[in-house]
Design a protein around this motif. Structure first.
Motif, PDB file in Angstrom:
ATOM      1  N   ALA A 163      17.605  -0.720 -13.738  1.00  0.00           N
ATOM      2  CA  ALA A 163      16.478  -0.015 -14.371  1.00  0.00           C
ATOM      3  C   ALA A 163      15.157  -0.645 -13.943  1.00  0.00           C
ATOM      4  N   ASP A 164      14.169   0.212 -13.750  1.00  0.00           N
ATOM      5  CA  ASP A 164      12.828  -0.293 -13.466  1.00  0.00           C
ATOM      6  C   ASP A 164      12.214  -0.825 -14.753  1.00  0.00           C
ATOM      7  N   LEU A 165      11.192  -1.618 -14.586  1.00  0.00           N
ATOM      8  CA  LEU A 165      10.406  -2.058 -15.737  1.00  0.00           C
ATOM      9  C   LEU A 165       9.821  -0.790 -16.371  1.00  0.00           C
ATOM     10  N   ASP A 166       9.859  -0.727 -17.689  1.00  0.00           N
ATOM     11  CA  ASP A 166       9.306   0.434 -18.386  1.00  0.00           C
ATOM     12  C   ASP A 166       7.889   0.721 -17.859  1.00  0.00           C
ATOM     13  N   PRO A 167       7.696   1.908 -17.264  1.00  0.00           N
ATOM     14  CA  PRO A 167       6.392   2.193 -16.640  1.00  0.00           C
ATOM     15  C   PRO A 167       5.217   1.989 -17.590  1.00  0.00           C
ATOM     16  N   SER A 168       5.461   2.215 -18.907  1.00  0.00           N
ATOM     17  CA  SER A 168       4.322   2.092 -19.834  1.00  0.00           C
ATOM     18  C   SER A 168       3.876   0.634 -19.965  1.00  0.00           C
ATOM     19  N   THR A 169       4.766  -0.305 -19.583  1.00  0.00           N
ATOM     20  CA  THR A 169       4.364  -1.713 -19.672  1.00  0.00           C
ATOM     21  C   THR A 169       3.820  -2.242 -18.342  1.00  0.00           C
ATOM     22  N   GLN A 170       3.914  -1.426 -17.296  1.00  0.00           N
ATOM     23  CA  GLN A 170       3.420  -1.886 -15.988  1.00  0.00           C
ATOM     24  C   GLN A 170       1.901  -1.754 -15.899  1.00  0.00           C
ATOM     25  N   ARG A 171       1.317  -2.611 -15.130  1.00  0.00           N
ATOM     26  CA  ARG A 171      -0.126  -2.439 -14.933  1.00  0.00           C
ATOM     27  C   ARG A 171      -0.368  -1.197 -14.088  1.00  0.00           C
ATOM     28  N   GLN A 172      -1.383  -0.452 -14.485  1.00  0.00           N
ATOM     29  CA  GLN A 172      -1.733   0.764 -13.755  1.00  0.00           C
ATOM     30  C   GLN A 172      -2.645   0.390 -12.596  1.00  0.00           C
ATOM     31  N   VAL A 173      -2.503   1.110 -11.508  1.00  0.00           N
ATOM     32  CA  VAL A 173      -3.378   0.789 -10.378  1.00  0.00           C
ATOM     33  C   VAL A 173      -4.197   2.009  -9.963  1.00  0.00           C
TER      34      VAL A 173
ATOM     35  N   LEU B  29       0.841  -1.204   0.000  1.00  0.00           N
ATOM     36  CA  LEU B  29       0.000   0.000   0.000  1.00  0.00           C
ATOM     37  C   LEU B  29       0.871   1.248   0.000  1.00  0.00           C
ATOM     38  N   ARG B  30       1.949   1.183   0.713  1.00  0.00           N
ATOM     39  CA  ARG B  30       2.814   2.348   0.800  1.00  0.00           C
ATOM     40  C   ARG B  30       3.645   2.523  -0.474  1.00  0.00           C
ATOM     41  N   SER B  31       4.267   1.444  -0.924  1.00  0.00           N
ATOM     42  CA  SER B  31       5.201   1.558  -2.048  1.00  0.00           C
ATOM     43  C   SER B  31       4.485   1.738  -3.378  1.00  0.00           C
ATOM     44  N   VAL B  32       3.361   1.096  -3.558  1.00  0.00           N
ATOM     45  CA  VAL B  32       2.667   1.177  -4.849  1.00  0.00           C
ATOM     46  C   VAL B  32       1.773   2.412  -4.898  1.00  0.00           C
TER      47      VAL B  32
ATOM     48  N   VAL C 161       0.040  -9.972  -6.727  1.00  0.00           N
ATOM     49  CA  VAL C 161       1.341 -10.635  -6.876  1.00  0.00           C
ATOM     50  C   VAL C 161       2.039 -10.126  -8.142  1.00  0.00           C
ATOM     51  N   ALA C 162       1.258  -9.882  -9.212  1.00  0.00           N
ATOM     52  CA  ALA C 162       1.844  -9.350 -10.453  1.00  0.00           C
ATOM     53  C   ALA C 162       2.416  -7.953 -10.211  1.00  0.00           C
ATOM     54  N   VAL C 163       1.666  -7.114  -9.544  1.00  0.00           N
ATOM     55  CA  VAL C 163       2.137  -5.747  -9.255  1.00  0.00           C
ATOM     56  C   VAL C 163       3.394  -5.800  -8.395  1.00  0.00           C
ATOM     57  N   SER C 164       3.406  -6.694  -7.406  1.00  0.00           N
ATOM     58  CA  SER C 164       4.565  -6.753  -6.519  1.00  0.00           C
ATOM     59  C   SER C 164       5.816  -7.164  -7.310  1.00  0.00           C
ATOM     60  N   ALA C 165       5.654  -8.081  -8.263  1.00  0.00           N
ATOM     61  CA  ALA C 165       6.807  -8.510  -9.071  1.00  0.00           C
ATOM     62  C   ALA C 165       7.248  -7.393 -10.021  1.00  0.00           C
ATOM     63  N   GLU C 166       6.286  -6.723 -10.633  1.00  0.00           N
ATOM     64  CA  GLU C 166       6.629  -5.651 -11.580  1.00  0.00           C
ATOM     65  C   GLU C 166       7.343  -4.490 -10.906  1.00  0.00           C
ATOM     66  N   ARG C 167       6.915  -4.167  -9.699  1.00  0.00           N
ATOM     67  CA  ARG C 167       7.478  -2.985  -9.029  1.00  0.00           C
ATOM     68  C   ARG C 167       8.630  -3.323  -8.080  1.00  0.00           C
ATOM     69  N   GLY C 168       8.936  -4.588  -7.962  1.00  0.00           N
ATOM     70  CA  GLY C 168      10.052  -4.962  -7.084  1.00  0.00           C
ATOM     71  C   GLY C 168       9.756  -4.762  -5.613  1.00  0.00           C
TER      72      GLY C 168
END
Ligand code: NDP
Length: 481
Positions: free
Chosen positions: A307-317, A203-206, A413-420
Motif C-alpha cells: 500500500a502507498d502512504l495515505d495520499p492525504s498524509t503526503q506532502r502536496q507538490v 520530476l517524472r514520477s512525482v 528527500v521527504a517527497v522521495s521517501a513518501e512516494r517511494g
C-alpha cells in the motif's frame, strides 16, 4: 625528419590523440601492434599533419627525437605492461614513456618505480573527454618528473582543451598523481550522472512530466549555476525520440547501468584513505543495483500489493515549486559530491606526497572533460581564496548556495521517501551535510559499545586521555593510556 613524439596504440583514443598532435604542427611517429591501424590512419588523415608511420616497434623508437617521448595508448592492464616491456630495451636513459590509458594509479606507482631504476622517466597521464576530447582537446592530468614534463609540455599544452586561453592540462605531481586525479574525476562523474538521473526520476514520477518536458527543464537549468556539459547533454538525450518506436528514447533503453570500473576504484581508494565519498559510493552502488535484474523482479513481485502512504498524509507538490526544489537539491548534492571528491584528492596527495594543487585540478577540469562546468570556476576561486580550505562546503559561495537550498533539499528527500522514488545520492548527501554540522554525533554511543564488547577504549569530553569501563565487573572506569 625525426618525430617530436610517438604514439603507439592506434585504436579510437590513440588514433585521435595522434591526429590532434599532428594538427597542432608536431611531427608524430605512429605505431600499432596490428599494422593496418597505422596504415589506415596515415592514408585517411595523412594530410592533417606530419605523420611518420612505423611498422615495427624498432623503427618507431628510432623515428623519435632524443630524449624520446612516447605515448602508449593501449588497453589498460596487462597489455600496457606488455607494450612497456617491449619498448624498454629499445630506450635510453632520459627517455620518457607516457601511459595515457586508464591505468589504476597503483599500477602507475609500480611502473614508475620499476622504470626510474633504469633511468627512464615514466609518466602516468590521465586523458579525459573520450573519443571526441582526444581529437579536439581533452583535459590532461600529468604525473611524472619535471624533466619529463618539460619535454612533453609543448605538445600537451597545444593539444589540450583551452578555457579563457588556459590549457586544460597540468603537471600535477610525480608518478601516479595524474592517474589518481583522473580516477577521482571519473568518480565525480559517476556522482554527477546519478544526481541528474535522480532529478529526472523525481520530476517524472512525482510530477508526471514527459521526458520532452523534462528536457526543457534541464535546458532552463543549463542557463544558471548548473550549466555544464552533462546537463546540456541530458536535455539533448531526453528530447530525443526513438526512430523505430516513436517513443521517448530514454524509455527504450535498458535500465541496467554498466561500469568500466573507475567508480569502483575511486570508492575502494576512498575506503583505504578513510574519506567518506558517499555521493560517489551511492552512485556506484546505484549502478550495481540497477544490474541486479532478477533480484529486482523478485522484490517487485513480492511487494506488488504494497500500500502507498495515505495520499492525504503526503506532502502536496506544486509543479513549479517542485521543479525549483529539485534544482536546489541537485545543486546542493553536487556541492557535496565535489567536496568529497576534493577531500579524497587532498587525502591521496598527503598519503603519496604529491602536493596536489586543488585549485589547479579544478582549473584543468573546466574544459575537455565530461564534468566540465561553470561550477568548476567556483571551486577554482574557492581554493585561490583559501588554499587550505577545510571543505568546499564552507567556501562562501557554496555555503551560501547550501544555505539557500537546504529547505528545498529536505523537501525533495521527504517527497522521495513518501512516494517511494529512490534518490540515494540526494538522501545520503543531505545526511552527510547534516552529519558534519551536528553538534553531537551518535558516534559516542558506538564508542561506548566498542568499549563494552571489545575494550576498545573511549575518550571523554571533559578530560584528556583514553578510558575503559569494566563493563562485566564493577563498572569502574580506568585510564587506558
Ligand atoms: P582499447 O582499450 O580498446 O585498446 C585497443 C588498443 O590496444 C589497440 O591499439 C590494440 O592493438 C592495443 N593492444 C591491446 N593489447 C595489446 C598488446 N598486448 N600489445 C600491443 N597492443 C595491444 O582502445 P581505446 O582507444 O578505446 O583506449 C585506449 C586506452 O585509453 C585505454 O587504456 C582506455 O581505458 C583509455 N581511455 C579510453 C577512453 C575512451 O573513451 N575510449 C577515454 C579515456 C581513456 P591491436 O590493434 O593490435 O589490437
Amino acid at each position: 625528419t625525426r618525430a617530436t613524439i610517438g604514439v603507439t596504440g592506434l585504436a579510437t583514443m590513440g588514433r585521435n590523440l595522434a591526429r590532434n598532435i599532428a594538427r597542432h604542427g608536431h611531427t608524430v611517429a605512429v605505431h600499432n601492434r596490428t599494422t593496418s591501424r597505422m596504415t589506415s590512419l596515415v592514408e585517411q588523415f595523412g594530410d592533417e599533419g606530419d605523420f611518420v608511420g612505423a611498422e615495427t616497434i624498432e623503427d618507431f623508437v628510432a623515428a623519435i627525437e632524443q630524449p624520446r617521448a612516447i605515448i602508449v595508448m593501449v588497453k589498460a592492464g596487462a597489455p600496457t605492461d606488455a607494450v612497456i616491456d617491449e619498448l624498454v630495451p629499445l630506450l635510453d636513459e632520459g627517455d620518457i614513456l607516457v601511459d595515457a590509458g586508464n591505468a589504476h594509479f597503483a599500477d602507475t606507482l609500480r611502473r614508475e618505480k620499476a622504470l626510474s631504476d633504469k633511468g627512464i622517466h615514466f609518466v602516468g597521464m590521465g586523458v579525459s573527454g573520450g573519443e571526441e576530447g582526444a581529437l579536439n582537446g581533452p583535459s590532461i592530468m600529468v604525473g611524472g618528473s619535471d624533466h619529463a614534463y618539460e619535454r612533453l609540455q609543448p605538445v600537451v599544452d597545444s593539444i589540450a582543451a583551452q578555457v579563457d586561453g588556459t590549457p586544460c592540462a597540468a603537471h600535477l605531481g610525480p608518478d601516479a598523481a595524474g592517474h589518481f586525479v583522473k580516477m577521482v574525476h571519473n568518480g565525480i562523474e559517476y556522482a554527477d550522472m546519478q544526481l541528474i538521473a535522480e532529478s529526472f526520476d523525481l520530476l517524472r514520477s512525482v510530477l508526471g512530466l514527459e521526458p520532452s518536458e523534462i528536457a526543457d527543464v534541464f535546458r532552463e537549468w543549463n542557463e544558471g549555476d548548473l550549466e555544464s556539459f552533462l546537463i546540456e547533454m541530458t536535455a539533448d538525450v531526453l528530447a530525443h525520440t526513438d526512430a523505430s518506436t516513436g517513443k521517448p528514447f530514454v524509455d527504450v533503453v535498458g535500465d541496467a547501468a554498466e561500469q568500466k570500473g573507475t567508480g569502483r576504484w575511486t570508492v575502494q581508494s576512498a575506503l583505504d584513505l578513510g574519506v567518506p565519498v558517499t555521493g560517489i559510493a551511492e552512485a556506484t552502488f546505484a549502478r550495481s543495483l540497477s544490474g541486479h535484474t532478477s533480484q529486482r523482479a523478485a522484490v517487485r513481485e513480492t511487494f506488488s500489493d504494497l500500500a502507498d502512504l495515505d495520499p492525504s498524509t503526503q506532502r502536496q507538490v506544486d509543479r513549479d515549486a517542485f521543479v525549483d526544489d529539485v534544482r536546489a537539491a541537485l545543486y546542493a548534492s553536487k556541492i557535496v559530491a565535489y567536496a568529497q571528491g576534493f577531500d579524497q584528492l587532498a587525502a591521496g596527495s598527503k598519503e603519496h606526497g604529491w602536493d596536489l594543487d586543488l585549485g589547479e585540478v579544478a582549473t584543468i577540469w573546466r574544459g575537455g572533460c565530461i564534468i566540465r562546468a561553470r561550477f568548476l570556476d567556483r571551486i577554482k576561486e574557492a581554493y585561490a581564496a583559501e588554499p587550505d580550505l577545510e571543505t568546499l562546503l564552507t567556501a562562501p559561495w557554496f555555503a551560501d548556495a547550501i544555505g539557500e537550498g537546504v529547505q528545498a533539499w529536505r523537501r525533495v528527500v521527504a517527497v522521495s521517501a513518501e512516494r517511494g522514488v529512490p534518490a540515494p545520492a540526494f538522501a545520503s548527501s543531505l545526511a552527510y551535510f547534516d552529519g558534519l554540522r551536528r553538534d553531537r554525533l551518535p558516534a559516542a554511543l558506538i564508542q561506548a559499545l566498542r568499549d563494552n564488547f571489545g575494550a576498545h577504549t573511549y575518550t571523554r569530553v571533559d578530560r584528556d586521555g583514553s578510558f575503559h569501563t569494566d563493563w562485566a565487573g564493577d563498572r569502574s572506569e580506568s585510564s587506558a593510556s
